[in-house]
Design a protein around this motif. Sequence first.
Motif: not given
Length: 466
Positions: A38-42, A63-69, A100-105, A134-145
């Motif tokens: 979505d081109g989201h930039v923190r 967790v950046p603000s805003p967080w891209n989910g 983080l600059a791209g908005g990722y947690a 529990r602390q930040f709410g449900k993510a839009r998507r979760t990736l493992a790396w």
Amino acid sequence: MKFRRVGAVVVGLALAVAGLSGPAQAAGGAVSFAGPVDGHVRQGPVEHVEGVLPSGATYIFDVPSPWNGTVLLYSHGYTPKGAPNPAQNAPSPAVREALLAGGYALIGSSYADTGWVLEQALPDQVATLEVFGRQFGKARRTLAWGTSLGGMITTGLLERYPARFVGGLAMCGLQQGGVANWNNTLDPLFALRTLLLPGADVPLVRLGDQTTATASIAALTGALQAAQATPLGRARTALAAALHNIPAWNDPALPEPAPGDYETAQRNQARALGTTIYVGLSWRQEAESRAGGNMSWNTGVDYARMLARSSLRAEVKALYEAAGASLEADLKTLAEEPRISADPRAVAYIARNLSFTGRLSDPLMTIHTTGDALVPVQVQSAYREAVRSPALLRQAFVHRAGHCTFTVGEILAALRTLENRVGSGRWSGTSPEALNALAASLDTATPAYVHYRPAPYPRPFTVGRR
């Protein structure tokens, strides 16, 4: 369970990457990474949280603000016993800041212990993900790396916890799994002991304690160094390296040997074998203490056949010919040497912690350097052969020496390609040309993705099959 919010940190879009430590070591320049979907930039601060899981593992969230989910759950590599073991959530500071600059947690844990910690690492990573939710709410998507052992953990998370992730990126990972890893780590040491120290009492398994491991390390290291003084010794060193597929160019600080320069190749491999000896004995002793015995065997192994499948067979043949020695005679000696059997309960433990079934429900991308001596690139062949749904797997290769020596841009390009696959439902942009173009747009360092197909893994193992 304890946690504390440490505070907000403001980072910029332009990041210096020269002088990196950790997995992303290659030289680079300025990087940037806008969210690929979505081109989201923190533009705001980063909330940093630290805490302790019930297991005793520590965790960190950025967790950046805003967080891209999107949440990226990072799994770090092997930490030897007694070494510092902080929680980590990225392979390097530069990669962390770019994401983080791209908005990722970014989140990750230390795992509850060090060493061959697979039994603890997977549940600790899942627990970290639960605390974050529990602390930040449900993510839009979760990736493992993850990187190195963390790449192995990443693959295990996708196989064993598919409902929690939409995809994964395993970098320089042990994609052969635990049993295959310890089996093939045994092979070069068995060859060195047999050919350089015939008849010597040098334990390779059932090491008992680190004192025994240290004595064996000293014996094999001394024999390896002495072998460099003679053409036959160097040929035998190359044979041992070939059984583990140790590449000719494995140190980024050294120039790449020219094709056919087998003397330089062997000299580089001999240096790397010193690390193989240490890992194959010191780290093995720690893993054996967890497994309750020896998890490796070479009963029934045909080393002549393994050499025939090795990417280094031409080098070995050439060096034996130059030494005026018989390769067939040494292979016969290996065939006649008393073999090592495994302890079934220890094998079962390592298979649980961790070997692979090849069952994927979500896309997995792997990247690996071609000049990796610690985790040779042929491990990717092992997983390619094991995977049950090939359409979910993409593998990419970087022509560079060293373990996990990716540029920042190469890592970011792989991550963006994975996320594009998750978003679109199909792979695109996975060719070396496309990955290099994307990496170059994200980082001033020169990317080195190449067309490459690794040789077969010497001794693959998947759960349920030997």
